[in-house]
Design a protein around this motif. Structure first.
Motif, PDB file in Angstrom:
ATOM      1  N   TYR A 247      31.665  36.242  -8.908  1.00 32.90           N
ATOM      2  CA  TYR A 247      31.158  37.466  -8.293  1.00 32.90           C
ATOM      3  C   TYR A 247      31.476  37.486  -6.800  1.00 32.90           C
ATOM      4  O   TYR A 247      31.929  38.496  -6.263  1.00 32.90           O
ATOM      5  CB  TYR A 247      29.652  37.571  -8.532  1.00 32.90           C
ATOM      6  N   MET A 248      31.242  36.347  -6.140  1.00 30.55           N
ATOM      7  CA  MET A 248      31.534  36.271  -4.707  1.00 30.55           C
ATOM      8  C   MET A 248      33.020  36.448  -4.439  1.00 30.55           C
ATOM      9  O   MET A 248      33.414  37.136  -3.486  1.00 30.55           O
ATOM     10  CB  MET A 248      31.044  34.936  -4.138  1.00 30.55           C
ATOM     11  N   LEU A 249      33.852  35.848  -5.279  1.00 28.91           N
ATOM     12  CA  LEU A 249      35.292  35.994  -5.116  1.00 28.91           C
ATOM     13  C   LEU A 249      35.719  37.449  -5.248  1.00 28.91           C
ATOM     14  O   LEU A 249      36.518  37.952  -4.457  1.00 28.91           O
ATOM     15  CB  LEU A 249      36.027  35.134  -6.148  1.00 28.91           C
ATOM     16  N   LEU A 250      35.144  38.147  -6.238  1.00 29.31           N
ATOM     17  CA  LEU A 250      35.521  39.544  -6.448  1.00 29.31           C
ATOM     18  C   LEU A 250      34.974  40.474  -5.377  1.00 29.31           C
ATOM     19  O   LEU A 250      35.641  41.426  -4.977  1.00 29.31           O
ATOM     20  CB  LEU A 250      35.052  39.998  -7.832  1.00 29.31           C
ATOM     21  N   THR A 251      33.755  40.226  -4.895  1.00 32.45           N
ATOM     22  CA  THR A 251      33.168  41.138  -3.912  1.00 32.45           C
ATOM     23  C   THR A 251      33.713  40.930  -2.507  1.00 32.45           C
ATOM     24  O   THR A 251      33.846  41.883  -1.747  1.00 32.45           O
ATOM     25  CB  THR A 251      31.642  41.011  -3.885  1.00 32.45           C
ATOM     26  N   TYR A 252      34.055  39.681  -2.159  1.00 31.08           N
ATOM     27  CA  TYR A 252      34.520  39.409  -0.800  1.00 31.08           C
ATOM     28  C   TYR A 252      36.023  39.506  -0.633  1.00 31.08           C
ATOM     29  O   TYR A 252      36.520  39.454   0.491  1.00 31.08           O
ATOM     30  CB  TYR A 252      34.023  38.042  -0.329  1.00 31.08           C
ATOM     31  N   SER A 253      36.757  39.621  -1.722  1.00 28.25           N
ATOM     32  CA  SER A 253      38.202  39.786  -1.581  1.00 28.25           C
ATOM     33  C   SER A 253      38.495  41.254  -1.261  1.00 28.25           C
ATOM     34  O   SER A 253      37.821  42.162  -1.728  1.00 28.25           O
ATOM     35  CB  SER A 253      38.933  39.365  -2.855  1.00 28.25           C
ATOM     36  N   LYS A 254      39.504  41.460  -0.443  1.00 29.74           N
ATOM     37  CA  LYS A 254      39.834  42.817  -0.016  1.00 29.74           C
ATOM     38  C   LYS A 254      40.392  43.646  -1.165  1.00 29.74           C
ATOM     39  O   LYS A 254      40.126  44.830  -1.270  1.00 29.74           O
ATOM     40  CB  LYS A 254      40.827  42.774   1.143  1.00 29.74           C
ATOM     41  N   GLU A 255      41.177  43.010  -2.018  1.00 29.50           N
ATOM     42  CA  GLU A 255      41.698  43.701  -3.197  1.00 29.50           C
ATOM     43  C   GLU A 255      41.897  42.686  -4.303  1.00 29.50           C
ATOM     44  O   GLU A 255      42.085  41.498  -4.050  1.00 29.50           O
ATOM     45  CB  GLU A 255      43.010  44.417  -2.889  1.00 29.50           C
ATOM     46  N   ILE A 256      41.835  43.157  -5.523  1.00 33.75           N
ATOM     47  CA  ILE A 256      41.994  42.278  -6.673  1.00 33.75           C
ATOM     48  C   ILE A 256      43.485  42.196  -6.995  1.00 33.75           C
ATOM     49  O   ILE A 256      44.112  43.198  -7.329  1.00 33.75           O
ATOM     50  CB  ILE A 256      41.195  42.796  -7.878  1.00 33.75           C
ATOM     51  N   THR A 257      44.019  40.994  -6.843  1.00 35.09           N
ATOM     52  CA  THR A 257      45.444  40.781  -7.100  1.00 35.09           C
ATOM     53  C   THR A 257      45.614  39.862  -8.301  1.00 35.09           C
ATOM     54  O   THR A 257      44.633  39.396  -8.884  1.00 35.09           O
ATOM     55  CB  THR A 257      46.113  40.141  -5.860  1.00 35.09           C
ATOM     56  N   GLY A 258      46.846  39.596  -8.628  1.00 36.95           N
ATOM     57  CA  GLY A 258      47.137  38.677  -9.718  1.00 36.95           C
ATOM     58  C   GLY A 258      46.643  37.270  -9.418  1.00 36.95           C
ATOM     59  O   GLY A 258      46.215  36.546 -10.313  1.00 36.95           O
ATOM     60  N   GLU A 259      46.692  36.875  -8.149  1.00 39.02           N
ATOM     61  CA  GLU A 259      46.203  35.553  -7.761  1.00 39.02           C
ATOM     62  C   GLU A 259      44.699  35.438  -7.983  1.00 39.02           C
ATOM     63  O   GLU A 259      44.207  34.384  -8.394  1.00 39.02           O
ATOM     64  CB  GLU A 259      46.530  35.270  -6.302  1.00 39.02           C
ATOM     65  N   THR A 260      43.970  36.514  -7.718  1.00 38.84           N
ATOM     66  CA  THR A 260      42.526  36.505  -7.927  1.00 38.84           C
ATOM     67  C   THR A 260      42.204  36.360  -9.407  1.00 38.84           C
ATOM     68  O   THR A 260      41.352  35.552  -9.787  1.00 38.84           O
ATOM     69  CB  THR A 260      41.902  37.804  -7.382  1.00 38.84           C
ATOM     70  N   ILE A 261      42.879  37.125 -10.233  1.00 35.01           N
ATOM     71  CA  ILE A 261      42.664  37.049 -11.677  1.00 35.01           C
ATOM     72  C   ILE A 261      43.055  35.668 -12.198  1.00 35.01           C
ATOM     73  O   ILE A 261      42.346  35.079 -13.023  1.00 35.01           O
ATOM     74  CB  ILE A 261      43.462  38.154 -12.405  1.00 35.01           C
ATOM     75  N   PHE A 262      44.167  35.132 -11.702  1.00 36.65           N
ATOM     76  CA  PHE A 262      44.608  33.798 -12.109  1.00 36.65           C
ATOM     77  C   PHE A 262      43.567  32.744 -11.727  1.00 36.65           C
ATOM     78  O   PHE A 262      43.282  31.837 -12.520  1.00 36.65           O
ATOM     79  CB  PHE A 262      45.956  33.465 -11.461  1.00 36.65           C
TER      80      PHE A 262
END
Length: 63
Positions: A23-38
């Protein structure tokens, strides 16, 4: 290496901590990229495969 049996409360705590970190990773990231999903998928594999094996082994011992 000795394998440790996880209790239900430990499994719940590990799962909740993983969920909070995702949740923290998704809310604090500026945009959801392939690296985030990975990162989320690989961390899920690292967390839940040992939990699955532990639960499966616990079920095998009851038989």
């Amino acid at each position: 290496m000795a394998r440790r049996k996880l209790s239900n409360s430990q499994i719940v705590c590990i799962t909740l901590l993983w969920g909070i970190l995702c949740y923290m990773l998704l809310t604090y990231s500026k945009e959801i990229t392939g690296e985030t999903i990975f990162a989320i998928v690989t961390s899920g594999i690292i967390v839940f495969v040992p939990i699955y094996k532990n639960i499966k082994r616990r079920g095998d011992n009851k038989s």
